[in-house]
Design a protein around this motif. Structure first.
Motif, mmCIF file in Angstrom:
data_model
loop_
_atom_site.group_PDB
_atom_site.id
_atom_site.type_symbol
_atom_site.label_atom_id
_atom_site.label_comp_id
_atom_site.label_asym_id
_atom_site.label_seq_id
_atom_site.Cartn_x
_atom_site.Cartn_y
_atom_site.Cartn_z
ATOM 1 N N ASP A 104 29.189 -14.953 48.447
ATOM 2 C CA ASP A 104 27.845 -14.900 48.729
ATOM 3 C C ASP A 104 27.403 -13.867 49.743
ATOM 4 O OD1 ASP A 104 27.214 -17.211 46.873
ATOM 5 O OD2 ASP A 104 26.980 -18.297 48.852
ATOM 6 N N GLY A 105 28.078 -12.664 49.548
ATOM 7 C CA GLY A 105 27.681 -11.493 50.339
ATOM 8 C C GLY A 105 28.314 -11.100 51.689
ATOM 9 N N LYS A 106 28.937 -12.464 51.961
ATOM 10 C CA LYS A 106 29.670 -12.152 53.325
ATOM 11 C C LYS A 106 31.034 -12.118 53.282
ATOM 12 C CE LYS A 106 25.914 -14.861 55.267
ATOM 13 N NZ LYS A 106 25.518 -16.009 56.308
ATOM 14 N N GLU A 107 31.681 -11.024 54.102
ATOM 15 C CA GLU A 107 33.289 -11.136 54.055
ATOM 16 C C GLU A 107 33.968 -12.429 54.553
ATOM 17 O OE1 GLU A 107 36.626 -8.056 55.482
ATOM 18 O OE2 GLU A 107 34.670 -7.708 55.960
ATOM 19 N N VAL A 108 34.891 -12.862 53.853
ATOM 20 C CA VAL A 108 35.776 -14.008 54.193
ATOM 21 C C VAL A 108 36.907 -13.996 54.367
ATOM 22 C CG1 VAL A 108 33.896 -15.625 53.436
ATOM 23 C CG2 VAL A 108 35.580 -14.824 51.758
ATOM 24 N N ASN A 109 37.544 -14.610 55.101
ATOM 25 C CA ASN A 109 39.133 -14.508 55.135
ATOM 26 C C ASN A 109 39.815 -15.466 54.678
ATOM 27 O OD1 ASN A 109 41.709 -13.424 55.913
ATOM 28 N ND2 ASN A 109 41.372 -13.939 57.979
ATOM 29 N N ILE A 110 40.210 -15.839 53.533
ATOM 30 C CA ILE A 110 40.818 -16.848 52.851
ATOM 31 C C ILE A 110 42.296 -17.113 53.211
ATOM 32 C CG2 ILE A 110 41.173 -18.309 50.674
ATOM 33 C CD1 ILE A 110 38.688 -16.810 49.591
ATOM 34 N N GLU A 111 42.765 -17.797 54.071
ATOM 35 C CA GLU A 111 44.207 -17.908 54.586
ATOM 36 C C GLU A 111 44.926 -18.997 53.848
ATOM 37 O OE1 GLU A 111 44.138 -18.048 58.592
ATOM 38 O OE2 GLU A 111 43.725 -15.659 58.769
#
Length: 524
Positions: free
Chosen positions: A334-341
């Motif tokens: 949704d336009g925001k950087e995420v960190n999927i760990e």
């Protein structure tokens, strides 16, 4: 022996010759063969003859009666009525051992060998080589390796079966059946988990067996395989044999019409949608098995990933899902950087994964249908650590009804359902969860054309509700017909991208295979 004769193995293992005329006589004949369970007519009275040395395909939807027919011919279940004639003589076929002794054997879609034993031990299982009461394992390994080499299977005989891929294990099951003197050999969806190279090895073996006089019954949902291999094809629908055709006298349209009473144009159900905002975007994402992948998925869009087995597609999406770590690059949600760990991070965002191997990774086979359908939402169904059985049943019944899951009840085990209905459970549990991005990795492997059509219609429902889809498929017509944007993978890299139906099948295959012309790939 003349050029018109066929050689095969007799009951005592000796080579014998049958005339070309005899080859056209039925080796096995069904007369009024029927199977009923309580409340279910699994196979209605069927008359069918199999010729010696032919490849005879059987097609039909899940639940059409194919599995029942296999079990009757291999002695797994008793028939309700009718008779089976082998070379004109009635046979009982009351046990699998009796079927094997008559030269009838089957290679099943799900491998039923011993993963804790070596390849050699599995090939000689029940016929082990002993000397003075001691197992001659080294001798069996040498003999098994000779068998595999002779069959054209590039596989080691000394390793544990569990060290091989599912597709390789399938080839071992085939080798075991082929070397047991089978004269009537049934293949049930044999290429479901095979690579292109492994499938070519299997087809070469099937043709060799046919030339030696073995009758092959080939069951597959893949029409291109039926037309490539079969001499004749029989069609089952709702437990009834609706027809048998010479392969040269029929076509895919007719077979599908006979199977499901609708045309092939109705299978690939695709409704155009106006794309919404971008749900997911990756920028130069790299990880184990892939590198520098940049894609985006919008609301209402199907993004297809095509490539050969091992091209990096599955590794890419499992990294998005948090199953494997990224090594570099960025993921935006949704336009925001995420960190999927972790997978939990992906699920929390609204990402759902229907994995390639539904039996190993997508289902708890021994547990009830209802539990599988509700797995991602049990926290929502619980209060003070107690599960609301009323809500559990309501959610499960809703998905069973909406997805037309064929099951005796919500309490039936997932293992008791057909492959197509198991796939519906994998999809249904994420519908309960309310995911926003659905990743489907080989969603129609081992399912019939009717169930495929239902799954494609489900895709349209998801898109209509504002979801996006990443579709991985090794079946080119599937991604070609359905994907709004198609990305081609090769050796861990994305080598081309195409809008919907802007290039030919040949162009895409060339890019996936990596021919000389594909080295100048451009992204359209």
């Amino acid at each position: 022996m003349t050029d018109h004769d066929i050689s095969h193995r007799s009951d005592n293992g000796q080579s014998e010759t049958i005339s070309a005329a005899a080859a056209h006589l039925p080796i096995l004949e069904l007369r009024g063969l029927e199977k009923q369970y309580l409340g279910t007519h699994a196979l209605k009275p069927a008359d069918l003859a199999f010729k010696a040395g032919e490849i005879h395909a059987i097609v039909g939807e899940n639940g059409a009666g194919k599995s029942t027919l296999i079990k009757l011919l291999t002695g797994v279940i008793p028939r309700t009525a009718g008779e089976i004639l082998l070379r004109g003589e009635p046979v009982a076929l009351t046990t699998p051992l009796e079927a094997i002794q008559h030269g009838i054997n089957a290679v099943h879609q799900e491998v039923v060998l011993c993963p804790h034993l070596t390849v050699a031990a599995n090939i000689f299982l029940g016929e082990e080589h002993r000397r003075f009461g001691l197992l001659q394992h080294r001798h069996m390994v040498r003999e098994a390796q000779k068998i595999l080499d002779d069959l054209g299977f590039v596989l080691p005989a000394h390793v544990l079966l569990s060290d091989l891929t599912i597709g390789q294990q399938q080839l071992i099951a085939t080798a075991r059946a082929a070397t047991r003197g089978a004269r009537f050999l049934i293949f049930d969806e044999p290429t479901a988990y095979l690579t292109r190279e492994e499938a070519a090895q299997l087809f070469a073996l099937i043709r060799r067996l046919q030339k030696s006089g073995v009758t092959i019954v080939y069951i597959s949902h893949r029409m291109e395989e039926v037309f490539e291999l079969a001499d004749r094809v029989s069609i089952l629908r709702d437990g009834r044999l609706v027809g048998t055709r010479n392969i040269d006298d029929t076509n895919e349209n007719e077979l599908i019409s006979l199977m499901i009473n609708r045309s092939i144009e109705q299978i690939y159900h695709k409704v155009p949608f106006t794309f919404g905002k971008t749900i997911l975007e990756t920028q130069a994402l790299s990880g184990s098995g892939f590198e520098n992948i940049s894609i985006s998925v919008r609301e209402g869009e199907i993004v297809g990933l095509y490539g050969l087995i091992g091209a990096g597609r599955s590794e890419f999406v499992t990294t998005i899902f948090g199953r494997h770590p990224k090594s570099s690059g960025k993921i935006f949600w949704d336009g925001k950087e995420v960190n999927i760990e972790r997978e939990r991070d992906a699920i929390k965002l609204g990402i759902a994964l229907a994995p390639e191997s539904r039996r190993d990774q997508g289902l708890c086979l021994s547990l009830p249908v209802s539990l599988n359908l509700n797995l991602p939402i049990y926290k929502q169904l619980s209060r003070n650590l107690l599960i609301s059985h009323r809500e559990e049943s309501r959610h499960a019944d809703s998905q069973i009804s909406d997805l037309r899951i064929k099951t005796a009840s919500r309490s039936a085990s997932a293992a008791s359902l057909s492959g197509g209905n198991q796939q519906k459970i994998v999809i249904g549990k994420w519908l309960n969860h309310g995911a926003k991005l659905f990743i489907f990795d080989e969603p129609t492997v081992g399912v019939d054309v009717g169930t495929k059509a239902e799954i494609y219609r489900l895709f349209s429902t998801l898109l209509q509700n504002g979801a996006g889809i990443i579709l991985i498929s090794s079946y080119l017509p599937e991604v070609y017909e359905l994907a709004d944007t198609l990305h081609v993978f090769r050796r861990g890299q994305m080598v081309a991208s195409h809008p919907h139906k802007t290039v030919t099948h040949e162009d895409i295959l060339t890019q996936a295979l990596g021919s000389a012309s594909a080295d100048t790939d451009t992204h359209n």
